[in-house]
Enzyme design. Structure first.
Site, PDB file in Angstrom:
ATOM      1  N   GLU A  18     -62.902  -6.318  11.449  1.00 38.73           N
ATOM      2  CA  GLU A  18     -62.682  -4.949  11.913  1.00 38.73           C
ATOM      3  C   GLU A  18     -63.446  -4.648  13.205  1.00 38.73           C
ATOM      4  O   GLU A  18     -63.694  -3.485  13.528  1.00 38.73           O
ATOM      5  CB  GLU A  18     -63.106  -3.963  10.821  1.00 38.73           C
ATOM      6  CG  GLU A  18     -62.282  -4.072   9.552  1.00 38.73           C
ATOM      7  CD  GLU A  18     -62.747  -3.103   8.485  1.00 38.73           C
ATOM      8  OE1 GLU A  18     -62.432  -1.902   8.587  1.00 38.73           O
ATOM      9  OE2 GLU A  18     -63.432  -3.531   7.546  1.00 38.73           O
ATOM     10  N   SER A 150     -59.738  -1.687   6.226  1.00 41.02           N
ATOM     11  CA  SER A 150     -58.647  -1.415   7.180  1.00 41.02           C
ATOM     12  C   SER A 150     -57.332  -2.072   6.784  1.00 41.02           C
ATOM     13  O   SER A 150     -56.499  -2.372   7.629  1.00 41.02           O
ATOM     14  CB  SER A 150     -59.051  -1.859   8.597  1.00 41.02           C
ATOM     15  OG  SER A 150     -60.089  -1.060   9.089  1.00 41.02           O
ATOM     16  N   TYR A 216     -53.596   2.362  12.614  1.00 38.22           N
ATOM     17  CA  TYR A 216     -54.154   2.234  13.956  1.00 38.22           C
ATOM     18  C   TYR A 216     -53.136   2.094  15.084  1.00 38.22           C
ATOM     19  O   TYR A 216     -53.486   2.243  16.247  1.00 38.22           O
ATOM     20  CB  TYR A 216     -55.087   1.013  14.005  1.00 38.22           C
ATOM     21  CG  TYR A 216     -56.220   1.102  12.995  1.00 38.22           C
ATOM     22  CD1 TYR A 216     -57.202   2.084  13.095  1.00 38.22           C
ATOM     23  CD2 TYR A 216     -56.299   0.206  11.943  1.00 38.22           C
ATOM     24  CE1 TYR A 216     -58.230   2.164  12.178  1.00 38.22           C
ATOM     25  CE2 TYR A 216     -57.328   0.276  11.014  1.00 38.22           C
ATOM     26  CZ  TYR A 216     -58.287   1.261  11.137  1.00 38.22           C
ATOM     27  OH  TYR A 216     -59.296   1.343  10.224  1.00 38.22           O
ATOM     28  N   ARG A 255     -66.036   8.228   2.617  1.00 35.17           N
ATOM     29  CA  ARG A 255     -64.664   8.659   2.350  1.00 35.17           C
ATOM     30  C   ARG A 255     -64.172   7.991   1.075  1.00 35.17           C
ATOM     31  O   ARG A 255     -64.393   6.795   0.869  1.00 35.17           O
ATOM     32  CB  ARG A 255     -63.771   8.268   3.532  1.00 35.17           C
ATOM     33  CG  ARG A 255     -62.549   9.143   3.714  1.00 35.17           C
ATOM     34  CD  ARG A 255     -61.653   8.612   4.819  1.00 35.17           C
ATOM     35  NE  ARG A 255     -60.949   7.418   4.381  1.00 35.17           N
ATOM     36  CZ  ARG A 255     -60.832   6.313   5.106  1.00 35.17           C
ATOM     37  NH1 ARG A 255     -61.394   6.235   6.302  1.00 35.17           N
ATOM     38  NH2 ARG A 255     -60.167   5.271   4.642  1.00 35.17           N
ATOM     39  N   ASP A 257     -60.751   7.150  -1.142  1.00 35.27           N
ATOM     40  CA  ASP A 257     -59.298   7.066  -1.006  1.00 35.27           C
ATOM     41  C   ASP A 257     -58.617   7.081  -2.373  1.00 35.27           C
ATOM     42  O   ASP A 257     -59.093   6.450  -3.325  1.00 35.27           O
ATOM     43  CB  ASP A 257     -58.915   5.788  -0.258  1.00 35.27           C
ATOM     44  CG  ASP A 257     -59.413   5.791   1.178  1.00 35.27           C
ATOM     45  OD1 ASP A 257     -59.723   6.880   1.704  1.00 35.27           O
ATOM     46  OD2 ASP A 257     -59.488   4.699   1.785  1.00 35.27           O
ATOM     47  N   GLU A 270     -60.604   3.153  -3.323  1.00 40.63           N
ATOM     48  CA  GLU A 270     -61.853   2.577  -2.834  1.00 40.63           C
ATOM     49  C   GLU A 270     -62.704   3.647  -2.161  1.00 40.63           C
ATOM     50  O   GLU A 270     -62.252   4.759  -1.903  1.00 40.63           O
ATOM     51  CB  GLU A 270     -61.580   1.441  -1.848  1.00 40.63           C
ATOM     52  CG  GLU A 270     -60.847   1.862  -0.589  1.00 40.63           C
ATOM     53  CD  GLU A 270     -60.605   0.694   0.354  1.00 40.63           C
ATOM     54  OE1 GLU A 270     -61.570  -0.014   0.673  1.00 40.63           O
ATOM     55  OE2 GLU A 270     -59.452   0.507   0.768  1.00 40.63           O
ATOM     56  N   ASN A 272     -65.096   4.176   1.275  1.00 43.09           N
ATOM     57  CA  ASN A 272     -65.468   3.684   2.604  1.00 43.09           C
ATOM     58  C   ASN A 272     -66.820   4.288   2.964  1.00 43.09           C
ATOM     59  O   ASN A 272     -66.944   5.503   3.078  1.00 43.09           O
ATOM     60  CB  ASN A 272     -64.426   4.090   3.642  1.00 43.09           C
ATOM     61  CG  ASN A 272     -63.103   3.397   3.427  1.00 43.09           C
ATOM     62  OD1 ASN A 272     -62.870   2.316   3.938  1.00 43.09           O
ATOM     63  ND2 ASN A 272     -62.229   4.014   2.648  1.00 43.09           N
ATOM     64  N   GLY A 276     -63.851   5.112   9.792  1.00 42.08           N
ATOM     65  CA  GLY A 276     -63.539   5.179  11.211  1.00 42.08           C
ATOM     66  C   GLY A 276     -64.019   6.476  11.826  1.00 42.08           C
ATOM     67  O   GLY A 276     -63.956   7.540  11.198  1.00 42.08           O
TER      68      GLY A 276
END
Length: 306
Positions: A18, A150, A216, A255, A257, A270, A272, A276
């Site tokens: 990443e 990602s 992205y 974060r 998800d 998951e 994070n 980002g």
């Protein structure tokens, strides 16, 4: 608000798959800090000698490293040893959150909702078991390298040939791969900041799932914030997000998800711990809805190091 943060290392880039996303995040963070008069300097572990951070007079670090070496507890442990305060989660929670299988095991022990799954180890992978595995996981599965982010190395498969091919591809990124029962539904994410949930976001993509390209590269991925949930369902989502984040031992910011399946059930995906941080990333989108500018968000995260 004027705060003397001293000399701040913005850790970006690194060695993981990443790297490019991390460079984008780190440079956005760096620009936001400098614009507020903070003495922030970019530090790339792939290029710079990070063992010299203390000698170079750095007082704290903003971690914008994604993936291995940045979200897995490695840099957190290194900075702890140096005595340099850093943003985000501690060593243990970072390491656990990076490992999707360990995360799921902890969530299950707390009776938090997550999809059925199976872990496949590269060293003991037996292709003859694929049909049985698919049947046990309802016929269609998501293949996920356990320690990547990602959506790197991920694939949706629904037959034995696809599964074998997807596993061999995933093994290029990780020796441990998760097979997760396919969830048909909507993607949601909840950003956490200083113990509070930010407004939830619903993501919509024309791709088969919310993959790297949708995150992205795509120009047609849609983001809804407010997410459109009725009040009771939104409260349920925020409660689960808070419990899931806490169960892993996470703190500061991050974060969580989710997916909302067709039966209206939440499924945790998951956590994070270093999401980002470009101005168009998910956490800044949620923060904007909550009234934070990008600069204010970055400042609030860095302030956690005081």
């Amino acid at each position: 608000m004027q705060v003397d943060f001293g000399k701040v290392a913005v850790l970006l880039g690194g060695f993981s798959a990443e790297r490019e996303v991390s460079l984008a995040s780190g440079n956005a963070v760096l620009k936001a800090l400098v614009s507020q008069g903070i003495n922030a300097i970019a530090v790339d572990p792939k290029i710079d000698d990070i063992s010299q951070l203390k000698k170079q007079g750095f007082d704290r670090a903003f971690i914008a490293l994604h993936g291995r070496g940045g979200e897995d507890g490695v840099i957190q442990g290194f900075l702890t040893t140096l005595g340099i305060p850093f943003t985000g989660c501690d060593v243990l929670s970072s390491a656990i959150a990076m490992d999707k299988s360990k995360t799921k095991q902890i969530w299950q022990s707390y009776q938090l909702p997550t999809a059925n799954y199976q872990i496949i180890l590269k060293e003991s992978f037996d292709e003859t078991q694929c049909a049985t595995i698919l049947a046990r996981l309802s016929g269609t599965v998501m293949v996920k390298p356990v320690n990547e982010g990602s959506s790197i190395g991920m694939a949706k498969v629904s037959n034995v040939v696809q599964l074998i091919d997807a596993l061999h591809e995933a093994f290029k990124f990780d020796n441990k791969v998760m097979l997760e029962s396919w969830i048909t539904g909507q993607d949601f994410t909840v950003a956490m900041l200083n113990g509070e949930t930010l407004p939830a976001i619903r993501m919509q993509t024309s791709n088969e799932f919310y993959d790297y390209q949708a995150k992205y590269q795509s120009t047609d991925t849609l983001y809804f914030c407010p997410c459109g949930l009725e009040e009771k369902k939104l409260a349920e989502l925020n409660k689960i997000a808070t419990e899931a984040f806490s169960a892993i031992g996470c703190s500061g910011w991050g974060r969580v998800d989710f997916m909302l399946d067709e039966q209206g059930n939440w499924k945790l995906l998951e956590v994070n711990t270093v999401p980002g941080m470009t101005p168009t990333s998910l956490v800044p989108k949620a923060a904007k809805q909550a009234g934070y500018s990008f600069e204010q968000l970055v400042f609030a995260i860095l302030k956690q190091t005081l």
